[in-house]
Design a protein around this motif. Structure first.
Motif, PDB file in Angstrom:
ATOM      1  N   LYS A 145       0.837  -1.186   0.000  1.00 34.57           N
ATOM      2  CA  LYS A 145       0.000   0.000   0.000  1.00 34.57           C
ATOM      3  C   LYS A 145       0.880   1.246   0.000  1.00 34.57           C
ATOM      4  CE  LYS A 145      -4.013   1.880   2.265  1.00 34.57           C
ATOM      5  NZ  LYS A 145      -4.947   1.770   3.381  1.00 34.57           N
ATOM      6  N   LYS A 146       0.606   2.156  -0.920  1.00 32.09           N
ATOM      7  CA  LYS A 146       1.385   3.384  -1.032  1.00 32.09           C
ATOM      8  C   LYS A 146       0.919   4.378   0.038  1.00 32.09           C
ATOM      9  CE  LYS A 146       2.884   6.876  -4.247  1.00 32.09           C
ATOM     10  NZ  LYS A 146       2.694   7.537  -5.519  1.00 32.09           N
ATOM     11  N   LEU A 147       1.884   4.908   0.793  1.00 31.11           N
ATOM     12  CA  LEU A 147       1.569   5.885   1.823  1.00 31.11           C
ATOM     13  C   LEU A 147       1.336   7.256   1.196  1.00 31.11           C
ATOM     14  CD1 LEU A 147       4.243   4.955   4.503  1.00 31.11           C
ATOM     15  CD2 LEU A 147       1.802   4.494   4.599  1.00 31.11           C
ATOM     16  N   PRO A 148       0.289   7.967   1.650  1.00 34.83           N
ATOM     17  CA  PRO A 148       0.048   9.306   1.096  1.00 34.83           C
ATOM     18  C   PRO A 148       1.147  10.277   1.520  1.00 34.83           C
ATOM     19  CG  PRO A 148      -1.581   8.778   2.792  1.00 34.83           C
ATOM     20  CD  PRO A 148      -0.729   7.572   2.604  1.00 34.83           C
ATOM     21  N   GLU A 149       1.557  11.122   0.604  1.00 32.68           N
ATOM     22  CA  GLU A 149       2.599  12.109   0.875  1.00 32.68           C
ATOM     23  C   GLU A 149       2.060  13.501   0.599  1.00 32.68           C
ATOM     24  OE1 GLU A 149       5.756  10.761  -1.735  1.00 32.68           O
ATOM     25  OE2 GLU A 149       6.724   9.755  -0.056  1.00 32.68           O
ATOM     26  N   ARG A 150       2.610  14.477   1.320  1.00 37.38           N
ATOM     27  CA  ARG A 150       2.195  15.862   1.149  1.00 37.38           C
ATOM     28  C   ARG A 150       3.426  16.758   1.089  1.00 37.38           C
ATOM     29  NH1 ARG A 150      -1.598  13.406   0.030  1.00 37.38           N
ATOM     30  NH2 ARG A 150      -3.687  13.475   0.892  1.00 37.38           N
ATOM     31  N   GLN A 204       9.207  22.999   1.353  1.00 42.30           N
ATOM     32  CA  GLN A 204       8.905  22.415   0.039  1.00 42.30           C
ATOM     33  C   GLN A 204       9.414  20.978  -0.098  1.00 42.30           C
ATOM     34  OE1 GLN A 204       6.980  24.272  -2.301  1.00 42.30           O
ATOM     35  NE2 GLN A 204       6.785  25.494  -0.455  1.00 42.30           N
ATOM     36  N   THR A 205       9.449  20.230   1.010  1.00 43.58           N
ATOM     37  CA  THR A 205       9.876  18.837   1.020  1.00 43.58           C
ATOM     38  C   THR A 205       8.649  17.938   1.035  1.00 43.58           C
ATOM     39  OG1 THR A 205      11.815  19.453   2.305  1.00 43.58           O
ATOM     40  CG2 THR A 205      11.256  17.126   2.259  1.00 43.58           C
ATOM     41  N   MET A 235       6.896  14.714   2.245  1.00 44.72           N
ATOM     42  CA  MET A 235       7.044  13.791   3.365  1.00 44.72           C
ATOM     43  C   MET A 235       5.757  12.997   3.536  1.00 44.72           C
ATOM     44  SD  MET A 235       8.897  16.268   6.163  1.00 44.72           S
ATOM     45  CE  MET A 235       8.723  15.074   7.453  1.00 44.72           C
ATOM     46  N   PRO A 236       5.812  11.887   4.296  1.00 45.62           N
ATOM     47  CA  PRO A 236       4.566  11.162   4.582  1.00 45.62           C
ATOM     48  C   PRO A 236       3.575  12.052   5.327  1.00 45.62           C
ATOM     49  CG  PRO A 236       6.468   9.843   5.201  1.00 45.62           C
ATOM     50  CD  PRO A 236       6.985  11.204   4.835  1.00 45.62           C
ATOM     51  N   LYS A 237       2.318  11.917   4.963  1.00 46.54           N
ATOM     52  CA  LYS A 237       1.254  12.741   5.519  1.00 46.54           C
ATOM     53  C   LYS A 237       1.212  12.669   7.051  1.00 46.54           C
ATOM     54  CE  LYS A 237      -3.769  12.791   5.154  1.00 46.54           C
ATOM     55  NZ  LYS A 237      -4.892  12.178   4.452  1.00 46.54           N
ATOM     56  N   LYS A 238       1.427  11.494   7.620  1.00 48.50           N
ATOM     57  CA  LYS A 238       1.349  11.296   9.076  1.00 48.50           C
ATOM     58  C   LYS A 238       2.449  12.039   9.828  1.00 48.50           C
ATOM     59  CE  LYS A 238      -1.984   8.151   9.456  1.00 48.50           C
ATOM     60  NZ  LYS A 238      -3.178   8.365  10.217  1.00 48.50           N
ATOM     61  N   ALA A 239       3.560  12.361   9.171  1.00 45.80           N
ATOM     62  CA  ALA A 239       4.683  13.029   9.825  1.00 45.80           C
ATOM     63  C   ALA A 239       4.528  14.550   9.816  1.00 45.80           C
ATOM     64  CB  ALA A 239       5.984  12.647   9.128  1.00 45.80           C
ATOM     65  N   MET A 240       3.418  15.053   9.280  1.00 48.73           N
ATOM     66  CA  MET A 240       3.242  16.494   9.134  1.00 48.73           C
ATOM     67  C   MET A 240       2.064  16.986   9.965  1.00 48.73           C
ATOM     68  SD  MET A 240       4.020  16.820   5.110  1.00 48.73           S
ATOM     69  CE  MET A 240       4.769  18.410   5.132  1.00 48.73           C
ATOM     70  N   ALA A 279      -3.937  22.134   4.617  1.00 45.77           N
ATOM     71  CA  ALA A 279      -2.589  22.442   4.170  1.00 45.77           C
ATOM     72  C   ALA A 279      -1.638  21.789   5.166  1.00 45.77           C
ATOM     73  CB  ALA A 279      -2.364  23.943   4.124  1.00 45.77           C
ATOM     74  N   TYR A 280      -0.465  21.411   4.712  1.00 42.32           N
ATOM     75  CA  TYR A 280       0.465  20.666   5.556  1.00 42.32           C
ATOM     76  C   TYR A 280       1.782  21.396   5.738  1.00 42.32           C
ATOM     77  CZ  TYR A 280      -2.759  16.800   5.051  1.00 42.32           C
ATOM     78  OH  TYR A 280      -3.883  16.022   5.092  1.00 42.32           O
TER      79      TYR A 280
END
Length: 97
Positions: free
Chosen positions: A4-9, A15-16, A18-23, A47-48
């Motif tokens: 399963k691909k992890l969502p990134e933001r 402007q990096t 990163m995984p959505k959960k880390a933001m 927004a992240y």
């Protein structure tokens, strides 16, 4: 078997990608109220930003949140975000020690 691909933001500060959960998610509700969304499930435009004070400062300087929400963001929102990031930073320091 597919993984399963992890969502990134994209962080509005550095402007990096990163995984959505880390933001940290900032949300503007349909009524126009701003909030820090700890659960990631609040309704509204999100927004992240990285959980770092320097990323928040960069996002404020570049008006990243204003562009993302297409409206003026009150100073109180930045102060609330800074307090939330400081809380997250101190929690991470406790985990590492």
């Amino acid at each position: 078997m597919k993984t399963k691909k992890l969502p990134e933001r994209l962080c509005l500060g550095c402007q990096t990608v990163m995984p959505k959960k880390a933001m940290v998610r900032i949300v503007r509700s349909p009524e126009g109220e701003y909030a820090v969304d700890a659960t990631g499930k609040m309704p509204g435009r999100g927004a992240y930003i990285c959980p770092k004070a320097e990323c928040l400062a960069a996002a404020q300087k570049s008006k990243g949140l204003e562009r993302s929400f297409k409206s003026k963001v009150p100073v109180e929102v930045y102060e609330q975000l800074k307090a939330e990031i400081m809380t997250l930073g101190s929690a991470e320091a406790e985990v590492q020690s």
